[in-house]
Design an enzyme around this catalytic site. Structure first.
Site, PDB file in Angstrom:
ATOM      1  N   ALA A 218       0.826  -1.209   0.000  1.00  0.00           N
ATOM      2  CA  ALA A 218       0.000   0.000   0.000  1.00  0.00           C
ATOM      3  C   ALA A 218       0.860   1.259   0.000  1.00  0.00           C
ATOM      4  O   ALA A 218       0.523   2.252  -0.654  1.00  0.00           O
ATOM      5  CB  ALA A 218      -0.927  -0.006   1.217  1.00  0.00           C
TER       6      ALA A 218
ATOM      7  N   GLU B 201      11.422   2.987   3.587  1.00  0.00           N
ATOM      8  CA  GLU B 201      11.271   1.528   3.540  1.00  0.00           C
ATOM      9  C   GLU B 201      12.435   0.855   4.269  1.00  0.00           C
ATOM     10  O   GLU B 201      13.599   1.151   4.005  1.00  0.00           O
ATOM     11  CB  GLU B 201      11.193   1.062   2.075  1.00  0.00           C
ATOM     12  CG  GLU B 201      11.362  -0.425   1.843  1.00  0.00           C
ATOM     13  CD  GLU B 201      10.413  -1.325   2.639  1.00  0.00           C
ATOM     14  OE1 GLU B 201       9.248  -0.934   2.862  1.00  0.00           O
ATOM     15  OE2 GLU B 201      10.857  -2.402   3.074  1.00  0.00           O
TER      16      GLU B 201
ATOM     17  N   HIS C 182       6.979 -10.392  -3.384  1.00  0.00           N
ATOM     18  CA  HIS C 182       7.369 -11.811  -3.278  1.00  0.00           C
ATOM     19  C   HIS C 182       6.175 -12.735  -3.071  1.00  0.00           C
ATOM     20  O   HIS C 182       6.336 -13.896  -2.732  1.00  0.00           O
ATOM     21  CB  HIS C 182       8.417 -12.012  -2.166  1.00  0.00           C
ATOM     22  CG  HIS C 182       7.943 -11.586  -0.813  1.00  0.00           C
ATOM     23  ND1 HIS C 182       8.415 -10.468  -0.190  1.00  0.00           N
ATOM     24  CD2 HIS C 182       7.022 -12.114   0.017  1.00  0.00           C
ATOM     25  CE1 HIS C 182       7.803 -10.335   0.966  1.00  0.00           C
ATOM     26  NE2 HIS C 182       6.952 -11.315   1.116  1.00  0.00           N
ATOM     27  N   ASN C 183       4.962 -12.224  -3.251  1.00  0.00           N
ATOM     28  CA  ASN C 183       3.811 -13.099  -3.004  1.00  0.00           C
ATOM     29  C   ASN C 183       3.496 -13.955  -4.231  1.00  0.00           C
ATOM     30  O   ASN C 183       4.257 -13.988  -5.194  1.00  0.00           O
ATOM     31  CB  ASN C 183       2.604 -12.299  -2.494  1.00  0.00           C
ATOM     32  CG  ASN C 183       1.961 -11.440  -3.570  1.00  0.00           C
ATOM     33  OD1 ASN C 183       2.244 -11.585  -4.748  1.00  0.00           O
ATOM     34  ND2 ASN C 183       1.102 -10.545  -3.156  1.00  0.00           N
TER      35      ASN C 183
ATOM     36  N   HIS D  65      -1.978 -13.982   5.159  1.00  0.00           N
ATOM     37  CA  HIS D  65      -2.985 -12.963   4.856  1.00  0.00           C
ATOM     38  C   HIS D  65      -3.339 -12.177   6.118  1.00  0.00           C
ATOM     39  O   HIS D  65      -4.506 -11.876   6.364  1.00  0.00           O
ATOM     40  CB  HIS D  65      -4.236 -13.624   4.266  1.00  0.00           C
ATOM     41  CG  HIS D  65      -4.007 -14.213   2.909  1.00  0.00           C
ATOM     42  ND1 HIS D  65      -4.940 -14.973   2.242  1.00  0.00           N
ATOM     43  CD2 HIS D  65      -2.927 -14.138   2.080  1.00  0.00           C
ATOM     44  CE1 HIS D  65      -4.449 -15.348   1.062  1.00  0.00           C
ATOM     45  NE2 HIS D  65      -3.226 -14.859   0.949  1.00  0.00           N
TER      46      HIS D  65
ATOM     47  N   ASN E 253      -7.891 -13.729  -1.391  1.00  0.00           N
ATOM     48  CA  ASN E 253      -6.521 -13.249  -1.180  1.00  0.00           C
ATOM     49  C   ASN E 253      -6.516 -11.712  -1.161  1.00  0.00           C
ATOM     50  O   ASN E 253      -7.159 -11.077  -1.998  1.00  0.00           O
ATOM     51  CB  ASN E 253      -5.621 -13.776  -2.298  1.00  0.00           C
ATOM     52  CG  ASN E 253      -5.775 -15.280  -2.486  1.00  0.00           C
ATOM     53  OD1 ASN E 253      -6.883 -15.759  -2.694  1.00  0.00           O
ATOM     54  ND2 ASN E 253      -4.711 -16.017  -2.399  1.00  0.00           N
ATOM     55  N   PRO E 254      -5.764 -11.099  -0.244  1.00  0.00           N
ATOM     56  CA  PRO E 254      -5.996  -9.677   0.060  1.00  0.00           C
ATOM     57  C   PRO E 254      -5.145  -8.636  -0.664  1.00  0.00           C
ATOM     58  O   PRO E 254      -5.361  -7.437  -0.492  1.00  0.00           O
ATOM     59  CB  PRO E 254      -5.669  -9.619   1.556  1.00  0.00           C
ATOM     60  CG  PRO E 254      -4.603 -10.652   1.731  1.00  0.00           C
ATOM     61  CD  PRO E 254      -4.896 -11.744   0.744  1.00  0.00           C
TER      62      PRO E 254
HETATM   63  C1  LIG Z   1       4.530 -15.501   0.865  1.00  0.00           C
HETATM   64  C2  LIG Z   1       3.277 -14.686   0.657  1.00  0.00           C
HETATM   65  C3  LIG Z   1       2.420 -15.016  -0.389  1.00  0.00           C
HETATM   66  C4  LIG Z   1       1.248 -14.276  -0.576  1.00  0.00           C
HETATM   67  N1  LIG Z   1       0.482 -14.515  -1.677  1.00  0.00           N
HETATM   68  C5  LIG Z   1      -0.560 -13.692  -1.961  1.00  0.00           C
HETATM   69  C6  LIG Z   1      -1.260 -13.804  -3.190  1.00  0.00           C
HETATM   70  O1  LIG Z   1      -0.927 -14.613  -4.056  1.00  0.00           O
HETATM   71  N2  LIG Z   1      -2.321 -12.968  -3.399  1.00  0.00           N
HETATM   72  C7  LIG Z   1      -2.726 -12.055  -2.471  1.00  0.00           C
HETATM   73  O2  LIG Z   1      -3.719 -11.366  -2.699  1.00  0.00           O
HETATM   74  N3  LIG Z   1      -2.052 -11.914  -1.308  1.00  0.00           N
HETATM   75  C8  LIG Z   1      -0.964 -12.680  -1.050  1.00  0.00           C
HETATM   76  N4  LIG Z   1      -0.247 -12.500   0.091  1.00  0.00           N
HETATM   77  C9  LIG Z   1      -0.691 -11.449   1.032  1.00  0.00           C
HETATM   78  C10 LIG Z   1      -0.426 -10.044   0.511  1.00  0.00           C
HETATM   79  O3  LIG Z   1       0.750 -10.014  -0.258  1.00  0.00           O
HETATM   80  C11 LIG Z   1      -0.344  -9.104   1.713  1.00  0.00           C
HETATM   81  O4  LIG Z   1      -1.554  -9.178   2.436  1.00  0.00           O
HETATM   82  C12 LIG Z   1      -0.147  -7.646   1.314  1.00  0.00           C
HETATM   83  O5  LIG Z   1       0.830  -7.533   0.318  1.00  0.00           O
HETATM   84  C13 LIG Z   1       0.246  -6.846   2.549  1.00  0.00           C
HETATM   85  O6  LIG Z   1       0.485  -5.509   2.187  1.00  0.00           O
HETATM   86  P1  LIG Z   1       0.790  -4.389   3.288  1.00  0.00           P
HETATM   87  O7  LIG Z   1       0.920  -3.095   2.574  1.00  0.00           O
HETATM   88  O8  LIG Z   1      -0.203  -4.507   4.380  1.00  0.00           O
HETATM   89  O9  LIG Z   1       2.173  -4.815   3.939  1.00  0.00           O
HETATM   90  P2  LIG Z   1       3.607  -5.084   3.222  1.00  0.00           P
HETATM   91  O10 LIG Z   1       3.459  -5.312   1.763  1.00  0.00           O
HETATM   92  O11 LIG Z   1       4.260  -6.143   4.037  1.00  0.00           O
HETATM   93  O12 LIG Z   1       4.341  -3.712   3.432  1.00  0.00           O
HETATM   94  C14 LIG Z   1       4.886  -3.277   4.641  1.00  0.00           C
HETATM   95  C15 LIG Z   1       6.234  -2.653   4.343  1.00  0.00           C
HETATM   96  O13 LIG Z   1       6.656  -1.884   5.432  1.00  0.00           O
HETATM   97  C16 LIG Z   1       8.033  -2.089   5.655  1.00  0.00           C
HETATM   98  N5  LIG Z   1       8.266  -1.773   7.063  1.00  0.00           N
HETATM   99  C17 LIG Z   1       7.855  -2.456   8.158  1.00  0.00           C
HETATM  100  N6  LIG Z   1       8.189  -1.791   9.275  1.00  0.00           N
HETATM  101  C18 LIG Z   1       8.811  -0.658   8.886  1.00  0.00           C
HETATM  102  C19 LIG Z   1       9.382   0.434   9.590  1.00  0.00           C
HETATM  103  N7  LIG Z   1       9.343   0.486  10.924  1.00  0.00           N
HETATM  104  N8  LIG Z   1       9.990   1.416   8.876  1.00  0.00           N
HETATM  105  C20 LIG Z   1      10.020   1.372   7.519  1.00  0.00           C
HETATM  106  N9  LIG Z   1       9.485   0.357   6.804  1.00  0.00           N
HETATM  107  C21 LIG Z   1       8.877  -0.639   7.480  1.00  0.00           C
HETATM  108  C22 LIG Z   1       8.254  -3.536   5.285  1.00  0.00           C
HETATM  109  O14 LIG Z   1       9.605  -3.793   4.974  1.00  0.00           O
HETATM  110  C23 LIG Z   1       7.320  -3.683   4.082  1.00  0.00           C
HETATM  111  O15 LIG Z   1       7.971  -3.376   2.866  1.00  0.00           O
HETATM  112  C24 LIG Z   1       0.924 -13.207   0.313  1.00  0.00           C
HETATM  113  C25 LIG Z   1       1.801 -12.874   1.340  1.00  0.00           C
HETATM  114  C26 LIG Z   1       2.980 -13.589   1.502  1.00  0.00           C
HETATM  115  C27 LIG Z   1       3.927 -13.194   2.601  1.00  0.00           C
END
Ligand SMILES: Cc1cc2nc3c(=O)[nH]c(=O)nc-3n(C[C@H](O)[C@H](O)[C@H](O)COP(=O)(O)OP(=O)(O)OC[C@H]3O[C@@H](n4cnc5c(N)ncnc54)[C@H](O)[C@@H]3O)c2cc1C
Length: 460
Positions: free
Chosen positions: A13, A33, A45-46, A395, A440-441
């Site tokens: 996001a 980041e 990497h998902n 998820h 999937n989210p």
């Molecule tokens: C192995 C795997 C496979 C998946 N497969 C799928 C799929 O096929 N389809 C699907 O819909 N969903 C899938 N998901 C789930 C989906 O990818 C996640 O729900 C979604 O991407 C989460 O997004 P986010 O923005 O909440 O967090 P993230 O994408 O994790 O982003 C958080 C970011 O913040 C950074 N961060 C953390 N703490 C700090 C800090 N203190 N200071 C600075 N940076 C920081 C992290 O390094 C990271 O880059 C998968 C997840 C995984 C792990």
């Protein structure tokens, strides 16, 4: 260093919020980041499985106080994601995938186009080929779709990698975030707003380290409580998942983009209103967890993973200490729901997977069941297996949930994604999910990034 907008976390996001805000050339944006090289978080990497959330999931968000987040209102933001992120429907070229689909239809589970209006609006028993967020063989992660090439970023957008935000600095008189501290000992000043997009584990961690969260827990961690917000770190949700694996009679077909390309949704319980289990069909042995317990594995194997897509159990995220280097304490509480819904659906899921594989299109591919093995038959035996072999589907969501902050004391952000009680702090990532979506989210998380940026720009 000072910027109008500071985004903590360049993940799924966060990249989107940053890039969209920087479309206004009159503001400065800093995306911070923690990762050392690529941004994009989990989208980098998902498994690239792409879903729009079923209408009933998002309409429930609206009912729970997330105004403007119903299915109709959010469609505009999904569409904005699709301006940048390509969705590709897996073509019916792989005979093993097709055998799965044919076996589902043999037990009267109709094939549907995933993400079609019928899928989103009706969301009933169905199977089908997945949509993947790819162009050719390249994933459409948030970073690739919104930031790259980094050399062409607009000059008002600064991206700092390898930099962890360790604390938000909050003026207690005004309850305004004035800056963020980093592990590189910098104090990056916030002129307008701070947006936390660190993911469902690290977003609550950062809030807690900054003194925002349950007062008792903060006191225990020796952190001065700036804002007593009970919901920070609670309501941890996931799709608990288990697997059943068969050795294949034939070599695995190689017509694949990746090895997880078909899915099923099914209502296993009479009391469930909508499908309560989701399957992913994989033309590989998904044996990481099962290997730990000594189950046999083979290279030539296929798998069905089954997950509780509306799990009732809730976990939590807390701090271990007030040192940002310590990972958070995560307690998923899988299968802890009093109703035993999650357990019941798991058992039903495994039985349904076997029933589908017994149908002739798939049956001819089966050499033997590797995991858990045909000797596991009674509900108790199946449950013992599921309890052992179940794991996360990655998820995780809900740990800073969105809701009506006036009457729900567990809500952390309001419909504008603003943290209750702080003037200029928003959260945009899966931690704001009020309830779990049944699919999937990742794409929904991207949609949140788009909507967050739009709401901020409207306030400008
Ligand atoms: C192995 C795997 C496979 C998946 N497969 C799928 C799929 O096929 N389809 C699907 O819909 N969903 C899938 N998901 C789930 C989906 O990818 C996640 O729900 C979604 O991407 C989460 O997004 P986010 O923005 O909440 O967090 P993230 O994408 O994790 O982003 C958080 C970011 O913040 C950074 N961060 C953390 N703490 C700090 C800090 N203190 N200071 C600075 N940076 C920081 C992290 O390094 C990271 O880059 C998968 C997840 C995984 C792990």
């Amino acid at each position: 260093m000072s910027y109008d907008y500071v985004i903590c976390g360049g993940g799924t996001a966060g990249c989107i919020v940053a890039r969209r805000l920087a479309e206004n050339p009159n503001v400065t944006v800093c995306l911070i980041e923690a990762g050392p090289s690529d941004e994009g978080g989990c989208s980098s990497h998902n498994t690239v499985i792409a879903f729009i959330a079923p209408a009933e999931n998002l309409d429930q968000w609206e009912q729970l106080g997330a105004h403007g987040w119903n299915s109709k209102a959010t469609r505009k933001y999904y569409n904005k994601v699709f301006e940048k992120v390509n969705l590709h429907t897996v073509p019916p070229l792989n005979p093993l995938n097709q055998a799965f689909i044919d076996s589902c239809t043999a037990v009267n589970i109709p094939q549907i186009e995933m993400n079609s209006d019928a899928f989103i609006n009706e969301f009933s028993n169905c199977c089908g080929y997945l949509q993947l967020n790819v162009t050719g063989l390249d994933r459409c992660s948030s970073s690739r779709s919104y930031l790259h090439p980094i050399s062409s970023l607009p000059s008002n957008l600064t991206v700092l990698t390898n930099t962890t935000v360790t604390k938000l600095i909050i003026d207690q008189q005004t309850m305004i975030v004035t800056g963020v501290l980093t592990n590189t000992n910098e104090n990056i000043k916030v002129k307008k707003e701070c947006i936390v997009s660190s993911g469902a584990f690290d977003t609550p961690k950062l809030l807690l380290l900054s003194g925002i969260g349950p007062a008792q827990h903060l006191q225990k961690m020796n952190i001065r409580c700036i804002l007593n917000l009970e919901g920070v770190g609670s309501n941890l949700m996931d799709h608990p998942e288990c697997v059943i694996i068969w050795e294949s009679n034939y070599p695995l077909p190689d017509q694949v983009i990746q090895r997880w390309e078909a899915a099923l949704f099914f209502k296993t319980q009479t009391y469930s209103i909508k499908p309560d289990v989701m399957f992913h069909f994989g033309t590989e042995a998904y044996d990481i967890q099962n290997n730990l317990f000594g189950y046999p594995s083979e290279k030539q194997a296929f798998s069905i993973t089954f997950n509780v897509n509306q799990a009732k159990s809730r976990g939590h995220v807390q701090l271990r200490s007030n040192n940002y280097l310590d990972p958070p304490q995560i307690d998923c509480q899988y299968f802890a729901d009093e109703q035993k819904h999650d357990k019941t659906v798991m058992i039903a899921g495994l039985k349904l997977a076997r029933k589908i594989v017994e149908q002739s299109p798939l049956q001819k591919w089966v050499k033997c069941e590797l995991s858990p093995g045909v000797q596991i038959q009674s509900d108790e035996e199946i449950w013992n297996y599921c309890r052992k072999a179940s794991t996360t589907l990655f998820h995780v969501a809900g740990t800073c949930k969105m809701g009506n902050v006036d009457n729900d004391n567990m809500a952390v952000v309001d419909s504008q994604l603003k943290v209750k009680g702080i003037q200029n702090l928003r959260i945009a990532d899966t931690s704001v999910f009020p309830t779990m979506i049944s699919v999937n989210p990742c794409i929904t998380c991207m949609m949140i990034g788009e909507k967050c940026a739009d709401m901020i720009r409207q306030d400008e």
